[in-house]
Design a protein around this motif. Structure first.
Motif, PDB file in Angstrom:
ATOM      1  N   TYR A  58     -40.840   8.874   7.695  1.00 39.28           N
ATOM      2  CA  TYR A  58     -39.521   8.598   7.163  1.00 39.28           C
ATOM      3  C   TYR A  58     -39.113   9.726   6.235  1.00 39.28           C
ATOM      4  CZ  TYR A  58     -40.479   4.094   9.089  1.00 39.28           C
ATOM      5  OH  TYR A  58     -40.792   3.088   9.955  1.00 39.28           O
ATOM      6  N   GLY A  87     -39.685  -3.156   1.338  1.00 38.73           N
ATOM      7  CA  GLY A  87     -40.480  -4.379   1.481  1.00 38.73           C
ATOM      8  C   GLY A  87     -41.275  -4.672   0.230  1.00 38.73           C
ATOM      9  N   ASP A  88     -42.554  -4.950   0.404  1.00 37.96           N
ATOM     10  CA  ASP A  88     -43.466  -5.169  -0.725  1.00 37.96           C
ATOM     11  C   ASP A  88     -44.358  -3.937  -0.869  1.00 37.96           C
ATOM     12  OD1 ASP A  88     -44.775  -7.684  -2.420  1.00 37.96           O
ATOM     13  OD2 ASP A  88     -46.195  -6.094  -1.928  1.00 37.96           O
ATOM     14  N   VAL A  91     -47.913  -4.026   0.867  1.00 38.62           N
ATOM     15  CA  VAL A  91     -48.055  -4.246   2.313  1.00 38.62           C
ATOM     16  C   VAL A  91     -47.744  -2.933   3.025  1.00 38.62           C
ATOM     17  CG1 VAL A  91     -47.249  -5.551   4.322  1.00 38.62           C
ATOM     18  CG2 VAL A  91     -47.354  -6.660   2.077  1.00 38.62           C
ATOM     19  N   PHE A  92     -48.777  -2.247   3.491  1.00 37.20           N
ATOM     20  CA  PHE A  92     -48.612  -0.964   4.170  1.00 37.20           C
ATOM     21  C   PHE A  92     -47.680  -0.026   3.411  1.00 37.20           C
ATOM     22  CE2 PHE A  92     -49.644  -3.910   7.715  1.00 37.20           C
ATOM     23  CZ  PHE A  92     -50.909  -3.418   7.945  1.00 37.20           C
ATOM     24  N   SER A 117     -41.003  -6.986   5.018  1.00 37.31           N
ATOM     25  CA  SER A 117     -40.397  -7.112   6.350  1.00 37.31           C
ATOM     26  C   SER A 117     -41.254  -7.999   7.247  1.00 37.31           C
ATOM     27  CB  SER A 117     -40.232  -5.736   6.988  1.00 37.31           C
ATOM     28  OG  SER A 117     -41.490  -5.100   7.148  1.00 37.31           O
ATOM     29  N   ALA A 118     -42.568  -8.003   7.001  1.00 39.63           N
ATOM     30  CA  ALA A 118     -43.479  -8.746   7.878  1.00 39.63           C
ATOM     31  C   ALA A 118     -43.175 -10.233   7.900  1.00 39.63           C
ATOM     32  CB  ALA A 118     -44.921  -8.518   7.432  1.00 39.63           C
ATOM     33  N   LEU A 159     -46.467  -4.143  12.552  1.00 38.39           N
ATOM     34  CA  LEU A 159     -45.568  -3.153  11.976  1.00 38.39           C
ATOM     35  C   LEU A 159     -45.827  -1.791  12.623  1.00 38.39           C
ATOM     36  CD1 LEU A 159     -45.637  -4.084   8.161  1.00 38.39           C
ATOM     37  CD2 LEU A 159     -44.303  -5.079  10.018  1.00 38.39           C
ATOM     38  N   MET A 160     -44.817  -0.928  12.539  1.00 38.81           N
ATOM     39  CA  MET A 160     -44.917   0.452  13.076  1.00 38.81           C
ATOM     40  C   MET A 160     -45.381   0.459  14.529  1.00 38.81           C
ATOM     41  SD  MET A 160     -46.744   2.029   9.683  1.00 38.81           S
ATOM     42  CE  MET A 160     -47.506   0.541   9.066  1.00 38.81           C
ATOM     43  N   LEU A 185     -37.832  -6.535  16.539  1.00 37.13           N
ATOM     44  CA  LEU A 185     -36.776  -6.652  15.534  1.00 37.13           C
ATOM     45  C   LEU A 185     -36.599  -5.294  14.873  1.00 37.13           C
ATOM     46  CD1 LEU A 185     -38.015  -9.936  13.749  1.00 37.13           C
ATOM     47  CD2 LEU A 185     -36.694  -9.724  15.871  1.00 37.13           C
ATOM     48  N   ARG A 187     -34.440  -2.631  12.339  1.00 41.33           N
ATOM     49  CA  ARG A 187     -33.472  -2.412  11.258  1.00 41.33           C
ATOM     50  C   ARG A 187     -32.878  -3.720  10.725  1.00 41.33           C
ATOM     51  NH1 ARG A 187     -32.092   2.826  10.596  1.00 41.33           N
ATOM     52  NH2 ARG A 187     -30.148   2.276   9.570  1.00 41.33           N
ATOM     53  N   VAL A 188     -33.720  -4.715  10.534  1.00 33.96           N
ATOM     54  CA  VAL A 188     -33.217  -6.005  10.063  1.00 33.96           C
ATOM     55  C   VAL A 188     -32.639  -5.838   8.655  1.00 33.96           C
ATOM     56  CG1 VAL A 188     -33.805  -8.404   9.552  1.00 33.96           C
ATOM     57  CG2 VAL A 188     -34.897  -7.231  11.477  1.00 33.96           C
ATOM     58  N   TRP A 190     -30.186  -3.913   7.966  1.00 36.01           N
ATOM     59  CA  TRP A 190     -29.613  -2.561   7.864  1.00 36.01           C
ATOM     60  C   TRP A 190     -28.511  -2.424   8.906  1.00 36.01           C
ATOM     61  CZ3 TRP A 190     -31.953   2.080   5.494  1.00 36.01           C
ATOM     62  CH2 TRP A 190     -33.052   1.770   4.680  1.00 36.01           C
ATOM     63  N   PRO A 213     -36.615   1.524  11.450  1.00 36.78           N
ATOM     64  CA  PRO A 213     -37.889   0.844  11.584  1.00 36.78           C
ATOM     65  C   PRO A 213     -37.751  -0.435  12.399  1.00 36.78           C
ATOM     66  CG  PRO A 213     -36.973   0.369   9.425  1.00 36.78           C
ATOM     67  CD  PRO A 213     -36.044   1.345  10.085  1.00 36.78           C
ATOM     68  N   ALA A 214     -38.831  -0.759  13.114  1.00 33.01           N
ATOM     69  CA  ALA A 214     -38.836  -1.978  13.914  1.00 33.01           C
ATOM     70  C   ALA A 214     -40.209  -2.618  13.839  1.00 33.01           C
ATOM     71  CB  ALA A 214     -38.496  -1.650  15.364  1.00 33.01           C
ATOM     72  N   LEU A 215     -40.243  -3.909  14.057  1.00 36.92           N
ATOM     73  CA  LEU A 215     -41.539  -4.595  14.142  1.00 36.92           C
ATOM     74  C   LEU A 215     -41.566  -5.468  15.382  1.00 36.92           C
ATOM     75  CD1 LEU A 215     -41.066  -7.755  13.174  1.00 36.92           C
ATOM     76  CD2 LEU A 215     -41.088  -6.726  10.907  1.00 36.92           C
TER      77      LEU A 215
END
Ligand code: SAH
Length: 235
Positions: A58, A87-88, A91-92, A117-118, A159-160, A185, A187-188, A190, A213-215
């Motif tokens: 990014y 996110g947090d 978390v990653f 996001s997770a 993720l990722m 999912l 760019r939730v 965004w 980003p997507a998950l």
């Protein structure tokens, strides 16, 4: 005066997902070091100097050591610093690494949790991670390296995943049937938010052209999506 570092979770989407504490810290921090995964409207709430330190695909890459050194130097100079992450932070987000480096350097710091996001990217769309009779566990893992085994859970959030969908399909077939529902999912919260519903057998094609980003979420709960997906989001 002694400086302090706040490791702040910005949440996965726009400013409405920020905690009140994160907002207060953003308003008080003299310097804000942020990832590119932070929503622009959240960045706009910061009153201090904004310093982008993108990494992991990014934006421009800043080595982790350079980021922690900078945090330490700013705090030693007496500044109040916010290290703002999508996110947090734990978390990653390498929040743990930065926390350890600050602890070892004797710098006071505090972690401000954010909506990861997770979990949040699903619930913001109206989608459950657990559901009576369908899923009594969920696991979150990185999909970055599909050569590694996936955790065991009824609902799996990866993720990722976008660059690794082909390898992930093989891994998922070790745990799930080809017909198990899944969703990508992107760019939730965004601009450009996108949801793609399919089944394990639809990978990797289902992800073609999807923005990051997507998950990826896999499991029987995804079968509820057709009914539950919040239509007023224009999806
Ligand atoms: N600390 C972050 C995760 C950082 S890893 C958190 O707690 O959310 C980056 C990954 O998070 C992305 O590759 C993607 O899988 C996921 N992600 C972050 N924001 C997202 C969003 N708005 N929509 C979908 N996925 C997102």
């Amino acid at each position: 005066m002694r400086g302090k570092v706040y490791l702040v979770g910005a949440g996965f989407g726009g400013p409405e997902h920020l905690t009140l504490k994160a907002l207060r810290v953003l308003e008080e921090a003299e310097v804000v070091l942020h990832d590119r995964l932070v929503h622009p409207e959240v960045l706009a709430l910061a009153k201090g100097e904004l310093v982008p330190v993108g990494k992991e695909g990014y934006g421009e890459k800043t080595p982790q050591e350079a980021i922690t050194e900078r945090l330490i130097a700013l705090a030693r100079a007496g500044r109040t610093v916010a290290r703002l992450k999508g996110g947090d932070p734990m978390v990653f987000g390498r929040g743990g690494e930065e926390a350890l480096a600050l602890r070892r350097a004797g710098i006071p710091f505090e972690v401000v949790p954010g909506a990861t996001s997770a979990v949040g990217a699903l619930s913001a769309l109206g989608l459950p991670l657990t559901h009576r009779g369908l899923a009594r566990s969920f696991a979150v893992a990185t999909g970055h390296d599909p050569s590694l085994p996936l955790p065991q859970a009824d609902t799996l959030v990866l993720l990722m995943p976008l660059h690794a969908l082909e390898g992930l399909k093989e891994r998922l077939l070790e745990r799930f049937s080809p017909k198990t529902p899944l969703a990508l999912l992107a760019r939730v919260g965004w601009p450009g938010e996108a949801v793609r519903l399919g089944r394990v057998e639809d990978l990797p094609g289902l992800g073609a052209g999807l923005p990051s980003p997507a998950l990826l979420v896999v499991g029987e709960v995804v079968g509820l999506y057709g009914e539950l997906l919040q239509k007023d989001r224009g999806l």
